[in-house]
Design a protein around this motif. Sequence first.
Motif: not given
Length: 327
Positions: A10-26
């Motif tokens: 949740g919050g800012h921590g999840l925001f950064q993880t999701l942004r990281a996920g966008r850089h993965l080829d998933v």
Amino acid sequence: MPGSLTCLGGGHGLFQTLRAGRHLDVDRITAVVTVADDGGSSGRIRQELGQIPPGDLRMALAALSRDDEEGRLWEQTLQHRFGGYGALAGHAVGNLLIAGLTDVLGSQVQALDTVAKLTRSHGRVLPMCEQPLEIEAEVAGLGDEPMAVRPVRGQVAVASTTGNVRRVRLFPEHPPGGADAVAAIRSADMVTLGPGSWFTSVIPHILVPDIARALIETEACRVVILNLTAEPGETAGFSTERHIHMLTQHAPDLRVDHIIIDSTVISSDVERSYLARAAATIGADVAFEPVRADDGDGGWVNRHDPVKLAAALRRVYTRHISGDPRR
């Protein structure tokens, strides 16, 4: 790389993880988000409309918006807060959009999916439960009796307490997990938990029996991402290994595969051995990775860098599927 990624928090921590996920080829990213916020715009919507607080859900949608001109406009719009002193002051546009669509469609999950379509989202955002929850903490060190333990209820109150949080619980107790959220955990190739406010954004997930069971039983590569620093209030004075002990205290059967911590957080071999020992209690190895963002002038900031975190997740997943945690 994993074909599907499910991120819990949740919050800012999840925001950064999701942004990281966008850089993965998933092929698929799913955010599973806590639903106990009771402050600010979210708290007002929760109190007035009886809906799940939308703030953390809105932030996750913003994190997954497309990286083009239209997507950036949607991100800015979702995050925009009204100023002034009237009835709308302090409300985020995205919160009101989610609340309005929930009223129209009769389902917050459908409302979130609709906003995701509008923003051409990289993934899906789901509440961990389809009902608003309350957090209550057992807190020591308040008042004149430092050893006395008192209950503190409400996410804002717990997050800002000046005492020492011993444990937390949810109300209602043992709530059902969202069916789509549980399915996203079970079907993922990789699941992340954290970073974020440990007692109010991370631990609540493992207090939902359906979510905890899915985490234990999933065949995904399960990764806990530790915070860069202890947080004032919630985890002030906590060592890195105590964060892990808190997970096992709240969910004794929890098992994960890997723990990612920034390589600058712990420098001594002794402290690293303590963390490795704590990680082993939940079946995990520790990956010391350079994931902290820099300020552009040679200094560090207390935020995970999405590109660096994506690279760390990629390395951890490669080691996981090879069966060699040291590779």
